[in-house]
Design an enzyme around this catalytic site. Structure first.
Site, PDB file in Angstrom:
ATOM      1  N   HIS A 134       3.831  -2.173   2.935  1.00 21.75           N
ATOM      2  CA  HIS A 134       3.795  -0.820   2.366  1.00 21.75           C
ATOM      3  C   HIS A 134       5.057  -0.590   1.562  1.00 21.75           C
ATOM      4  CE1 HIS A 134       0.932  -0.739   5.677  1.00 21.75           C
ATOM      5  NE2 HIS A 134       0.307   0.241   5.010  1.00 21.75           N
ATOM      6  N   ASP A 185       0.822  -1.211   0.000  1.00 20.39           N
ATOM      7  CA  ASP A 185       0.000   0.000   0.000  1.00 20.39           C
ATOM      8  C   ASP A 185       0.864   1.273   0.000  1.00 20.39           C
ATOM      9  OD1 ASP A 185      -1.965  -1.832   0.329  1.00 20.39           O
ATOM     10  OD2 ASP A 185      -2.787  -0.996   2.189  1.00 20.39           O
TER      11      ASP A 185
HETATM   12 ZN    ZN Z   1      -2.494   3.098   3.421  1.00 18.61          ZN
END
Ligand code: ZN
Length: 584
Positions: free
Chosen positions: A536, A394
């Site tokens: 991430h 992400d």
């Molecule tokens: Zn996020």
């Protein structure tokens, strides 16, 4: 009252009648001779005669030298007072008369005119040389000489330029200058010294003739390329189908290439290009350039049928005799031709599980013509019964971190899913494009990492649609999955986003620890078949952890697939507005 009117009308009618009778008699008297003349014209002997008011039609009769009988060779209506005898032969003498007809019977005969015909000579070909124009013509066996007429370069009237003997069939005119037009015409002189009519001038532009050097198939049609002609202001492109004689102008362009988008599939065409200068066209390459448009192969599909084979099939292209199938393994940049076939399908038995293969197909007509490449199709050789997980990243893309993660994915030939922020795309578009080219999936993580439930419907829609358009702009694909920032949604925000929501079953907490060992430990301890792993692609530690996680998962027998693939192979049908955590 009535009686008076009636007799007045009667008198008037009678008067008119008398008057017109008198007028007719008068007119006939004026025109009572039918005078015929004959002269040589370009295409034959042209006859013309005087008009007779009472004639309703005219008939033309001809008698060949030595014969006694006239034969009718033509008929005209009352207003047509000329006739060209196109069947007249050079060196024969003909005698003509014309008869005027009135109400079906002969009303008047013309004088007879005897004449012979000398055919003008047609110019066969112009050749434009560096400093001269050459013209050539067909031999006329009855000619004793040819008179060559030429216009001045400004296009003035034809005047006699040279007389050449019967054996000469070519003339080179060196008295010409570049980018001027010259008109020529040839008069035949027969053995009796009689000359043909002077035909109309044919023009030649003193300019190099452009030549087509290449004709290639593109998705839009046939693309022609030619060499530059000095001074040309533009080029006219002409086309004819190979079985026809007449060229049709299809394009005008200032460029040195053009695409004929109107070419039909599997039809052979001949193309020529003419340079245009000052409104006049150059000569053209008489051979022309033959080309054929073969449409790209449509509906190519590929299916992973067994552990070691992919089945590729496509729609037939009428006109094609063969197809070539090309393959590229995903970790390669080179396409290899793996099959030539006249069928419309092929089974590639040389594939490995867990790899991605790309294919395209090209149509051929023997070895003479080939179509452009079809759309590329990809096969993901996932074993549906094997273990699989989806790595998800992400908050990217990031030029540095995402690129490093992609290096790992590419090295191991595996895929992941990236939930991207629209606001980061413009400045980090390279890794985004690369991810798609490696077969990774792109999901939507909103534009500005917003808390969805705090926005109204319009604001949510804008967050989603802006990001989708940016992804489409750079990769050509549109995200099908969404992930809410912070995992935070509400019933109405899920409705507004209107995409399937993907959560996770393993949170590596990389955002919290930023520690490679800790991230790896989460994966090693929690992963099972069907897991969705959250990371991430904005932390150095995450990129480093990926370099450990990917080989470990592979060693453990997991296939690393995108979220969509995971759901598909696990038989989960994704629905809009619904949240998914895993594929257990
Ligand atoms: Zn996020």
């Amino acid at each position: 009252m009535k009686k008076v009117l009636k007799s007045a009308l009667l008198m008037l009618t009678a008067g008119l009648l008398l008057f017109s009778l008198a007028f007719c008699a008068f007119a006939a008297k004026q025109d009572n001779t039918l005078h015929l003349e004959a002269k040589n014209a370009s295409k034959g002997i042209k006859l013309s005669w005087t008009e007779l008011e009472a004639a309703t039609s005219y008939r033309v009769f001809r008698k060949t030298d030595g014969s006694k009988k006239y034969r009718q060779i033509g008929k005209t209506d009352k207003t047509t007072l000329t006739f060209t005898d196109k069947k007249a032969d050079t060196e024969s003498t003909y005698t003509y008369i014309v008869k005027a007809y009135s109400s079906g019977s002969v009303y008047k005969k013309s004088n007879s005119v005897a004449t012979d015909f000398t055919k003008p000579t047609e110019i066969k070909k112009f050749t434009v040389n560096k400093k001269s124009i050459s013209l050539s013509w067909q031999k006329d066996p009855k000619a004793a000489a040819y008179e060559i007429y030429r216009t001045k370069p400004d296009g003035s009237k034809l005047s006699l330029y040279k007389t050449v003997k019967a054996g000469t069939l070519k003339l080179t005119d060196k008295d010409v200058s570049t980018s001027k037009k010259y008109g020529y015409a040839i008069r035949t002189v027969n053995k009796n010294g009689k000359k043909s009519a002077l035909p109309e001038a044919e023009y030649c532009l003193m300019m190099k003739v452009p030549k087509i050097t290449k004709a290639e198939n593109t998705t839009k049609g046939i693309r022609l390329t030619w060499k530059k002609t000095p001074l040309a202001e533009s080029y006219n492109i002409y086309r004819r189908s190979a079985d026809s004689d007449s060229f049709r102008k299809i394009l005008n362009t200032k460029k040195l290439s053009a695409t004929d988008t109107g070419a039909l599939n599997a039809k052979k065409y001949v193309y020529i290009v003419r340079a245009v200068y000052n409104g006049v066209q150059s000569q053209y390459d008489k051979e022309g350039f033959t080309a054929l448009h073969l449409s790209p192969v449509q509906d190519v599909t590929v299916e992973y049928v067994t552990k070691t084979s992919n089945h590729i099939s496509w729609s037939p292209n009428r006109g094609a005799t063969d197809y070539n199938v090309y393959r590229r393994a995903e970790n390669s940049t080179e396409w290899t031709r793996i099959k030539r076939t006249s069928k419309t399908s092929f089974t590639d038995k040389n594939v490995k599980r867990g790899k991605v293969y790309a294919y395209f197909v090209r149509a051929y007509i023997n070895t003479d013509y080939k179509s452009t490449a079809s759309k590329t199709v990809y096969s993901v050789t996932v074993d549906p019964k094997g273990k699989m997980v989806a790595l998800t990243y992400d908050d990217g893309p990031s030029n540095i971190i995402t690129s490093r993660i992609l290096d790992t994915l590419e090295k191991h030939d595996v895929k992941a899913t990236f939930f991207v922020l629209g606001s980061r795309i413009e400045n980090n578009s390279e890794p985004l494009k690369r991810a798609v080219s490696l077969g990774c999936e792109i999901g939507n993580h909103t534009y500005g990492h917003v808390n969805l439930p705090s926005l109204d419907k319009k604001e949510i829609e804008k967050e989603i649609s802006t990001t989708n358009s940016l992804v489409k702009k750079y990769t050509g694909t549109v995200p099908k999955l969404a992930r809410a920032p912070g995992g935070s949604t509400s019933e109405y925000s899920r409705k507004a986003v209107n995409m399937p929501f993907i959560y996770w079953s393993i949170d590596t907490r990389d955002w919290e620890t930023m520690d490679k060992k800790s991230i790896v430990a989460h994966v090693k301890n929690e992963t099972r078949d069907g897991s969705i792993i959250l990371m991430h692609d904005i932390y150095q530690a995450t990129a480093e952890a990926t370099e450990v996680i990917v080989p470990w998962l592979e060693k453990e027998g997991y296939q690393l697939v995108t979220v969509s693939e995971l759901m598909k192979y696990k038989g989960i049908e994704l629905q809009k507005g619904v949240t998914y955590y895993n594929a257990y």
